[in-house]
Design a protein around this motif. Structure first.
Motif, PDB file in Angstrom:
ATOM      1  N   PHE A   1      -3.020  10.976  -3.438  1.00  0.00           N
ATOM      2  CA  PHE A   1      -2.998  10.282  -2.141  1.00  0.00           C
ATOM      3  C   PHE A   1      -1.576   9.870  -1.776  1.00  0.00           C
ATOM      4  O   PHE A   1      -1.122  10.078  -0.660  1.00  0.00           O
ATOM      5  CB  PHE A   1      -3.895   9.043  -2.170  1.00  0.00           C
ATOM      6  CG  PHE A   1      -5.332   9.343  -1.869  1.00  0.00           C
ATOM      7  CD1 PHE A   1      -5.707   9.802  -0.607  1.00  0.00           C
ATOM      8  CD2 PHE A   1      -6.306   9.166  -2.821  1.00  0.00           C
ATOM      9  CE1 PHE A   1      -7.023  10.074  -0.318  1.00  0.00           C
ATOM     10  CE2 PHE A   1      -7.638   9.443  -2.541  1.00  0.00           C
ATOM     11  CZ  PHE A   1      -8.002   9.903  -1.286  1.00  0.00           C
ATOM     12  N   HIS A   2      -0.896   9.298  -2.738  1.00  0.00           N
ATOM     13  CA  HIS A   2       0.463   8.836  -2.444  1.00  0.00           C
ATOM     14  C   HIS A   2       1.387   9.986  -2.099  1.00  0.00           C
ATOM     15  O   HIS A   2       2.294   9.844  -1.294  1.00  0.00           O
ATOM     16  CB  HIS A   2       1.020   8.035  -3.628  1.00  0.00           C
ATOM     17  CG  HIS A   2       0.585   6.609  -3.601  1.00  0.00           C
ATOM     18  ND1 HIS A   2       0.941   5.757  -2.588  1.00  0.00           N
ATOM     19  CD2 HIS A   2      -0.203   5.893  -4.428  1.00  0.00           C
ATOM     20  CE1 HIS A   2       0.393   4.572  -2.802  1.00  0.00           C
ATOM     21  NE2 HIS A   2      -0.320   4.623  -3.927  1.00  0.00           N
ATOM     22  N   ALA A   3       1.119  11.137  -2.704  1.00  0.00           N
ATOM     23  CA  ALA A   3       1.962  12.290  -2.407  1.00  0.00           C
ATOM     24  C   ALA A   3       1.721  12.778  -0.982  1.00  0.00           C
ATOM     25  O   ALA A   3       2.635  13.242  -0.304  1.00  0.00           O
ATOM     26  CB  ALA A   3       1.673  13.398  -3.407  1.00  0.00           C
ATOM     27  N   ALA A   4       0.465  12.649  -0.534  1.00  0.00           N
ATOM     28  CA  ALA A   4       0.134  13.205   0.772  1.00  0.00           C
ATOM     29  C   ALA A   4       0.353  12.237   1.929  1.00  0.00           C
ATOM     30  O   ALA A   4       0.630  12.650   3.052  1.00  0.00           O
ATOM     31  CB  ALA A   4      -1.318  13.679   0.775  1.00  0.00           C
TER      32      ALA A   4
ATOM     33  N   THR B   1       2.168   4.895   9.420  1.00  0.00           N
ATOM     34  CA  THR B   1       3.483   5.119   8.800  1.00  0.00           C
ATOM     35  C   THR B   1       3.829   3.904   7.943  1.00  0.00           C
ATOM     36  O   THR B   1       3.283   2.819   8.112  1.00  0.00           O
ATOM     37  CB  THR B   1       4.588   5.301   9.853  1.00  0.00           C
ATOM     38  OG1 THR B   1       4.579   4.158  10.689  1.00  0.00           O
ATOM     39  CG2 THR B   1       4.381   6.548  10.668  1.00  0.00           C
ATOM     40  N   ARG B   2       4.759   4.145   7.068  1.00  0.00           N
ATOM     41  CA  ARG B   2       5.213   3.096   6.164  1.00  0.00           C
ATOM     42  C   ARG B   2       5.681   1.873   6.960  1.00  0.00           C
ATOM     43  O   ARG B   2       5.407   0.731   6.609  1.00  0.00           O
ATOM     44  CB  ARG B   2       6.394   3.676   5.377  1.00  0.00           C
ATOM     45  CG  ARG B   2       6.743   2.955   4.120  1.00  0.00           C
ATOM     46  CD  ARG B   2       7.843   3.705   3.401  1.00  0.00           C
ATOM     47  NE  ARG B   2       7.334   4.899   2.732  1.00  0.00           N
ATOM     48  CZ  ARG B   2       7.875   6.111   2.816  1.00  0.00           C
ATOM     49  NH1 ARG B   2       8.940   6.299   3.565  1.00  0.00           N
ATOM     50  NH2 ARG B   2       7.370   7.134   2.177  1.00  0.00           N
ATOM     51  N   THR B   3       6.371   2.153   8.067  1.00  0.00           N
ATOM     52  CA  THR B   3       6.969   1.067   8.834  1.00  0.00           C
ATOM     53  C   THR B   3       5.918   0.110   9.379  1.00  0.00           C
ATOM     54  O   THR B   3       6.132  -1.093   9.408  1.00  0.00           O
ATOM     55  CB  THR B   3       7.796   1.619   9.996  1.00  0.00           C
ATOM     56  OG1 THR B   3       6.943   2.420  10.798  1.00  0.00           O
ATOM     57  CG2 THR B   3       8.957   2.434   9.500  1.00  0.00           C
TER      58      THR B   3
ATOM     59  N   TRP C   1       0.825  -1.215   0.000  1.00  0.00           N
ATOM     60  CA  TRP C   1       0.000   0.000   0.000  1.00  0.00           C
ATOM     61  C   TRP C   1       0.851   1.254   0.000  1.00  0.00           C
ATOM     62  O   TRP C   1       0.333   2.340  -0.167  1.00  0.00           O
ATOM     63  CB  TRP C   1      -0.912   0.036   1.226  1.00  0.00           C
ATOM     64  CG  TRP C   1      -1.842  -1.123   1.318  1.00  0.00           C
ATOM     65  CD1 TRP C   1      -2.038  -2.092   0.376  1.00  0.00           C
ATOM     66  CD2 TRP C   1      -2.707  -1.444   2.400  1.00  0.00           C
ATOM     67  NE1 TRP C   1      -2.962  -2.989   0.809  1.00  0.00           N
ATOM     68  CE2 TRP C   1      -3.401  -2.620   2.058  1.00  0.00           C
ATOM     69  CE3 TRP C   1      -2.978  -0.834   3.623  1.00  0.00           C
ATOM     70  CZ2 TRP C   1      -4.332  -3.204   2.900  1.00  0.00           C
ATOM     71  CZ3 TRP C   1      -3.902  -1.412   4.461  1.00  0.00           C
ATOM     72  CH2 TRP C   1      -4.577  -2.598   4.114  1.00  0.00           C
ATOM     73  N   THR C   2       2.120   1.112   0.231  1.00  0.00           N
ATOM     74  CA  THR C   2       2.939   2.320   0.253  1.00  0.00           C
ATOM     75  C   THR C   2       3.297   2.742  -1.172  1.00  0.00           C
ATOM     76  O   THR C   2       3.666   3.874  -1.408  1.00  0.00           O
ATOM     77  CB  THR C   2       4.232   2.104   1.041  1.00  0.00           C
ATOM     78  OG1 THR C   2       4.972   1.073   0.393  1.00  0.00           O
ATOM     79  CG2 THR C   2       3.948   1.707   2.460  1.00  0.00           C
TER      80      THR C   2
END
Lengths: 271, 1192
Positions: B457-460, B479-481, B435-436
């Motif tokens: 969306f991906h930018a934000a 968060t991505r993590t 999803w990242t």
């Protein structure tokens, strides 16, 4: 049964209780249990009248120490220390380097052979109040650091001696084997009293080693299972399917029981 | 007879089917099908008896009628008559076997087994086969769901409560209009606004109107709520009248929302039935407070959300690229021009409001299917066990159920699927998506086209999962993590499910995976209020405004990305520990962020790179070099590499550093980068090498001697020396038989020696005598030199005698010969003994002995007087086998394990150090500990194999404290040599023979049924104590790790002495390895190097007075007491009297040993002569024991 105390010595079930101390400074010590050695059957090493039987001998006690401690009762001829009551002397040491049994520690039994008959009686009347002292400054018993250091030093073996012993033993061993072989060869084919012929491994046609009942070893020579064609007939197919359902059911039942067990152990509370 | 049967069968068949010949294809087909079935049936006993017969035949008739619905009847129809006849014959044949024992379980009635299945039952059995992992798995799932799901009665109760809550809420009288910033009216009511008002001034008016309706939403609505701490989300709709046109701007809506909540809270606080009333931030979002309500006698919490009615605002107003918080207002700059165009977007703010507005739309995303709902429950349990359900830094159950809904829409799932299938498929899909990078969306084609594009969306946001309306990112705060962690866990789960040999149910749903046991290294950032200063350094002012002043939220993802960039390949995974959002009472001020006082980050190391001392950057003249320099600052330097290239590089440690230092490179990097980029210095607490000090002996730094880190280098030195010796041994000429195998059998050869031997010579008090030194009783004990045991196997020869005594002598002769050759040809000092030979090579003493396989058989074989041979395992044969077969094999296998996992050695050594320091090491063998530790690596589920000592050790403690030795064997798949059958055979054999097997049963492919290393010990009380100690120690470690090093970890290595009856204190001077102690005695002088000692004189070898003392004590007082000692430099011996020894006994000759008569009593009994035994301790430990302390 109350302990009859007479003339200062304590007698329990035929045993005289004699306390010992390691040294004069010790505050506590074990008790020796003394009794006249009185068993059926005569044996030259431990004559019946003159031998004192002692139980509960502390591990650090040596023959010399016992000899010294009991000499006031009379002249001591011999002292034997064993792990458990035995008749006869300790087994003779066949080899210096390869003892058959490891020396065991722990409480032991001892036999003291006196020269005179009266000494045993005298020993059995040793008073309870005055303990025997095992280790004196003149004749100390080796314990603790000193013992371990001495043991360490004694660990080394003399190679030459060892070599000689080994060679001697092997020579004897080989000649014994040779002899056995000879004997076996001679006995070959000779029927015994009942007419049986013993077949040995030296026989030309080697016979199988005899195994005791139920000791037959598997030689990995499993006979191949006859392959039968399952489902050759349609009834077999049907049968196997019935069996399949039965197995499933059985497994299901088993699983249910396992679950019940787990449930009992409250295994389903995740946190 | 057999023939007869066949004939009967044939004739039957022929009779029934005249003229039908079986074509080859047909029979082939038969064969195939038969094979399959045969396999399953193979172990079921054929048990019929006469009695059964009649019924069965009938049953078959019925069977045929029901054939269509019975799946097991199969594709081909069979002639019912024929089958009847045939089976009857067969049954008559096999009827005689009825006496054969049935399955283990007599309760399973065989009649029941073979009865005709009902339709339902068949379906269920079939379902189990097709839809679930195994029937056991299915039953387990059912039980688990029973345990976690809310009961119907409870649900009804809750619904009633919420109805009453609705009535309550609608009865709140409407309030008067006030300016939003004027909150004096609220203070009068003793209420507090639950949001941080920064800045305080805001335009607009607020007036309270009672809500129109309360809507149950979330998990309770979808019936996927799970216990414990179940919560019910209730959405309170603020009526339209509360709002004014420009409320979307500058937090006005949020303030109104909070005020509305405050009014409700003050009203509810007056109700008697409400017991518990607190605010918290919804999923840690400090813009969105919610109210927690608990009713009297209810354990379920109600989460009261407040939001605008649907349609109060246009969704497009909150497009993530639009600005709704003006800079001028936020920074309170009155001077600046109000420039609407250049305002930064406020995606988080917008999303927070959008979430309220889209509640109704998202409510439809639920399924009525039981399988789906149960599947979601399972997934939630799975998340919870991984601590991923937390408010902050978590993957909420809501997102999970939305994802399941998404998969349903995508037709990856189906409503008819079972809960197991839903769970498995969801995890499978989760493990494959990202999803990242490629966000997913629930949006349907029908919604309006103005909503943001995926790219926006991906930018934000870091992770993207768009909801039904197409406006809201459900993962806005994730968060991505966190996503990577969930994905990683899903991957692990799938591998686990695919591996049929692990109990995947237990691992997935029952075993907790706490944060500190999951990650190899952990670091804490304390004093997070300091992060406020970092906002500017990171240039995140716009984001700060978006987050409404919550600086922790603002900085967090940047910090994590800096750390992950700095560590690069060194880590596989980075994650911040999830924490529950703070809760506070309704009369308190709202906290500025919901994080508590620190942030905890975990690192999962990639051991291929994690220890490298250098980071190689781009080549000096490339574009990226500048970036690299900027990132690393002054630490970056130009270096020339071996391949001739000149590159930017960062060097962390000198090349001579010990491995123990290299292991902590990551700590250095994090310290450096956070300091240089954010100015954080003191507040970093790095947890990684906290236990290393226990593997370091207290030796002074010595000139010309390599530094002692945690012993890795010393292990290598030993092995190198050993390799040299091997070479010599192999090349020897003139031996009667050549040496073919040489194997080290000491722990040092498998890298698990707690303190490996060191070759250095220290000043000693020993006396030299010829070629060796001897200890002196009055002087201090010489430095401990261990012997390294080596086992050699000679080439086979037919000349060995068939007599054990003769073999012993021949071996001795071989040692003499070997000694001679080594001394003459290689000038190595040797000491020959009767059963081994010691060789001194560069400071190490190797003890070589010869193993002769035939000895095992000779020990087993006994000859009965009548000349028969009996082969039977004896104590002696097992011991020999263990020594010359099992141990070398184990050592070499474990050496392999060490080479595969570099934390293995440290973990095993720490485990042993701990056991020993708890005085337990003599009651559990070294090899057993090594094996248990191996299991942590080879079967690490639900974790990944540990990559640091710390986590390895804590998992060891966990295993020790939780493993149920009573009902399960510990199976360790060394070299993956276990077959599928083994996984069935070993447990079943184990269950059958439990009572005769060792308490701790360890099975490996090399030792399936004997459990060599736990054969004699530990005993039940010892094991029980170990479990207790492990649990306590684990607790300490956990607190230590999670608190950030505020307590002394060494305390778990200090044994409690209070439990012992007697404690013997030893003289430090006579300890042979005091420098290995956990707390080195202070009066001890550090050993000094002796440069003048001769290298060919044997040092005092394997001489540890305490061990000699213990050996004596244990043999003599075996019946009376147990003795406990820390073999690594312990200075006390703990003694426990055995309960049986303390009882009075009848006066019998056999129990006289060590006892004295009770003379003052009526009947003479024997009691243990405790005083004398204590005196014996003093006597036998003469020179070693200083004090005998009696505790009880």
């Amino acid at each position: 049964m109350a302990a009859p105390i007479s003339h200062g010595h304590v007698l329990v079930e035929g045993f005289t209780v004699v306390p010992v101390r390691y040294s004069a400074k010790s505050k506590a010590g074990h008790c020796l249990y003394l009794k006249s050695h009185n068993v059926q059957g005569q044996d030259g090493f431990k004559p019946r009248e003159r031998t004192l039987f002692i139980l509960n001998v502390p591990s650090y006690c040596t023959e010399a120490c016992l000899k010294r401690v009991f000499s006031p009762c009379g002249k001591v001829l011999n002292v034997y220390i064993h792990d458990k009551p035995t008749s006869g002397p300790s087994p003779p040491k066949i080899s210096k380097f390869f003892p058959l049994t490891t020396e065991s520690l722990g409480f032991k039994v001892a036999y003291i052979v006196f020269k005179d008959v009266g000494s045993v009686q005298k020993a059995c009347q040793l008073p309870y109040k005055t303990p025997l002292i095992l280790s004196t400054p003149e004749t100390p018993l080796l314990t603790g650091m000193r013992k371990w250091c001495a043991d360490y030093a004694a660990r080394q073996v003399d190679i030459g001696e060892l070599q000689t012993e080994v060679s001697n033993y092997m020579e004897k061993f080989e000649s014994r084997m040779e002899q056995e072989k000879e004997e076996a060869k001679e006995a070959e084919g000779v029927p015994d009293a009942e007419g049986w012929v013993t077949v040995t491994r030296h026989t030309k046609n080697k016979a199988a080693v005899k195994f005791a009942v139920g000791e037959h070893r598997h030689r990995g020579r499993k006979r191949k299972k006859e392959k039968d064609i399952a489902s050759f007939y349609s009834f077999q197919l049907r049968e196997s399917k019935r069996e399949h359902i039965a197995t499933l059911r059985k497994k299901f039942e088993e699983d249910k029981q396992r679950i019940a067990l787990m449930k009992a152990a409250r295994k389903f509370k995740p946190y | 007879m057999k023939r007869m049967k066949e004939i009967t069968l044939l004739s039957n068949k022929d009779l029934e089917r005249p003229g039908v010949l079986i074509s080859p294809e047909q029979s082939d087909e038969d064969g195939l099908e038969g094979d399959e079935d045969d396999e399953m049936v193979s172990d079921s006993p054929h048990n019929y008896n006469e009695e059964d017969l009649g019924r069965s035949v009938n049953a078959n008739d019925n069977d045929e009628e029901e054939g269509k619905c019975t799946p097991t009847i199969g594709k081909r129809k069979v002639n019912g008559q024929m089958v009847n006849a045939a089976t009857t014959t067969k049954r008559l044949e096999t009827g005689h076997d009825a006496s054969e024992p049935l399955a283990k379980n007599p309760r399973v009635d065989k009649k029941a087994l073979y009865k005709i299945p009902t339709n339902e039952e068949v379906n269920q059995l079939k379902e189990t086969e097709n839809l679930f992992h195994s029937s056991l798995f299915r039953l387990q799932i059912t039980e688990l769901l029973k345990e976690v799901k809310l009961k119907d009665k409870k649900c009804q109760e809750i619904t009633d409560k919420i109805k009453s809550l609705q009535e309550l809420c609608s009865s709140v009288p409407p309030g008067n209009p006030y300016e939003i910033s004027d909150q004096s009216w609220l203070q009068k009511k003793k209420g507090k606004i639950s949001i941080v008002q920064h800045p305080h001034e805001v335009k607009g008016q607020f007036q309270f109107f009672p809500p129109k309706k309360l809507q149950i939403c979330g998990s309770f609505h979808h019936e996927t709520c799970i216990k414990p701490n179940a919560s019910v989300d209730v959405f309170v709709e603020m009526p339209m009248e509360c709002f004014q046109p420009k409320d979307y701007l500058n937090h006005r809506y949020l303030r109104k929302r909070a005020l509305y909540l405050a009014v409700l809270a003050t009203y509810l606080s007056k109700q008697d039935s409400v017991t518990h009333l607190q605010y918290t931030y919804h999923h840690g979002n400090s813009l969105k407070p919610i109210l927690l309500v608990k009713y009297k006698g209810q354990c379920v919490r109600i989460h009261l959300h407040v939001g605008a009615e649907t349609g109060a605002f246009k969704l497009n107003r909150f497009h993530i690229c639009k600005n709704n918080v003006r800079c001028q207002w936020f920074t309170q700059q009155t001077t600046g021009e109000s420039d609407v165009i250049n305002q930064p977007a406020t995606p988080l703010y917008n999303t927070s409001i959008l979430q309220d507005l889209t509640v109704q739309d998202n409510l439809q995303c639920g399924s009525q299917s039981a399988g789906i709902r149960d599947g979601i429950c399972l997934l939630k349990v799975w998340l919870r066990q991984r601590e991923l359900h937390m408010d902050i830094g978590g993957f909420s159950g809501h997102i999970m159920s939305m994802y399941v809904w998404y998969l349903l829409l995508k037709r990856k799932l189906h409503t008819l699927m079972s809960s197991y299938q839903v769970m498995r498929n969801t995890l499978l899909n989760l493990s494959q998506c990202n999803w990242t990078k490629e966000g997913i969306s629930l949006r349907r084609g029908t919604s309006d086209g103005k909503c943001p594009a995926m790219a926006e969306f991906h930018a934000a946001f870091e992770t993207v999962f768009v909801d039904v309306t197409g406006y809201v990112n459900l993962c806005a705060k994730m968060t991505r993590t966190v996503f990577h962690r969930v994905k990683h866990e899903a991957e692990l789960a799938i591998t686990m499910l695919e591996n049929g040999n692990v109990d995947s149910f237990d691992m997935l749903f029952m075993t907790p995976v706490p944060f500190f046991r999951k990650f190899d290294h952990i670091f804490h950032l304390s004093h997070i209020e300091e992060l406020a200063n970092c906002v500017e350094k990171l240039g995140l002012q716009d984001r700060l405004m978006d987050c409404g002043g919550n600086y922790v939220d603002t900085c967090l993802s940047s910090i994590l990305s800096i750390v992950s960039e700095a560590l690069g390949q060194r880590v596989k995974l980075i994650q911040m520990a999830g924490i529950p959002a703070q809760q506070w009472s309704i009369s308190e001020e709202a906290p500025i962020h919901g994080y508590g006082d620190k942030i905890t980050v975990g690192l999962l190391l990639n051991t291929d790179f994690s220890n490298s001392i250098l980071d190689k950057g781009p080549s000096a003249d490339s574009e990226e070099a500048k970036e690299f320099r900027e990132f690393w600052g002054k630490k970056s330097e130009l270096r020339r590499f071996q391949d001739g290239s000149i590159c930017e590089a960062v060097v962390w440690l000198p090349a001579t550093s010990t491995i123990s230092k290299r292991r902590l490179v990551c700590s250095k990097i994090i310290q450096y980068i956070l300091n240089s980029q954010l100015g954080i210095e003191k507040d970093i607490k790095y947890m990684g090498g906290q236990l290393d000090c226990l593997l370091q002996p207290q030796l002074p730094e010595m000139e010309g001697v390599p530094a002692y880190g945690t012993g890795e280098e010393q292990h290598i030195t030993v092995i190198q020396t050993f390799d040299g010796l091997c070479k010599i041994l192999r090349s020897l000429d003139g031996l009667p038989l050549a040496i073919i195998t040489i194997q080290g059998v000491c722990p040092v050869f498998r890298f698990t020696e707690v303190f490996p031997a060191i070759p250095e010579r220290f000043k000693t008090s020993a006396r030299k005598q010829a070629t060796r030194e001897l200890p002196l009783s009055e002087k201090a004990c010489p430095f401990y030199t261990p012997v390294l045991k080596v086992l050699c196997v000679l080439e086979t020869s037919g000349k060995w005698p068939e007599d054990l005594e003769a073999i012993r002598r021949l071996k001795a002769a071989f040692y003499i010969k070997l000694g001679e050759t080594l001394r003459k040809d290689h000038s190595l000092p040797v000491l020959v003994n009767t059963d081994h030979i010691d060789v001194l090579k560069t400071g190490f003493v190797f003890r070589i002995s010869i193993g002769y396989m035939r000895e095992i058989t000779l020990h087993k074989t006994t000859r009965t007087p009548d000349g028969l041979v009996k082969v039977k395992d004896t104590e002696m044969s097992q011991e020999v086998e263990q020594e010359i077969v099992a141990l070398p094999k184990l050592t070499s296998t474990l050496h392999g394990v060490h080479q595969r996992y570099n934390a293995y050695s440290g973990t095993a050594r720490l485990a042993k150090r701990w056991l020993s320091s708890q005085l337990m090491s003599d009651y559990i063998s070294d090899e057993a500990v090594d094996l248990i530790v191996t299991s942590l690596f080879l079967c690490s589920h639900p974790f990944t194999p540990p990559s640091s000592f710390l986590v390895g050790f804590s998992r060891f403690l966990q295993l020790l404290s939780t493993f149920n030795w009573k009902i399960s064997p510990l199976m360790i798949n060394l070299n993956e040599d276990f077959t599928k059958e083994d996984y069935i055979d070993i447990p079943s054999k184990f269950t059958k023979e439990r009572s005769t097997l060792p308490l701790m049963y360890i099975s490996t492919p090399q030792d399936k049924f004997k459990s060599h290393w736990t054969r004699k010990s530990p005993s039940a009380p010892i094991l029980q104590r170990l479990v207790l100690l492990a649990r306590e120690s684990l607790q300490v470690i956990q607190t230590e790790l999670m608190s950030g090093g505020q307590i002394d970890v060494k305390q778990i290595f200090r044994p409690p002495l209070g439990i012992y009856d007697v404690v013997l204190h030893l003289r430090c001077k006579q300890l042979s390895r005091p420098h290995q102690a956990v707390d080195c005695p202070s009066e001890l002088n550090p050993p000094e190097l002796d440069y003048n000692r001769e290298n060919d004189v044997f040092p005092v070898t394997d001489f540890d007075p305490v061990q000699l003392f213990l050996a004596e004590l244990r043999t003599i007082y075996e019946d009376f007491a147990l003795f406990f000692y820390d073999k690594y430099g312990g200075s006390v011996i703990g003694v426990l009297w055995k309960p049986s020894a303390m009882q009075q006994k009848e006066f019998t000759v056999s129990s006289l040993k060590g006892r004295m008569p009770t003379l003052n009593e009526e009947t003479v009994h024997l009691k243990t002569n405790t005083e004398a035994i204590l005196e014996d301790f003093r006597i036998m430990g003469g020179g070693l024991v200083t004090r005998v302390e009696t505790k009880r």
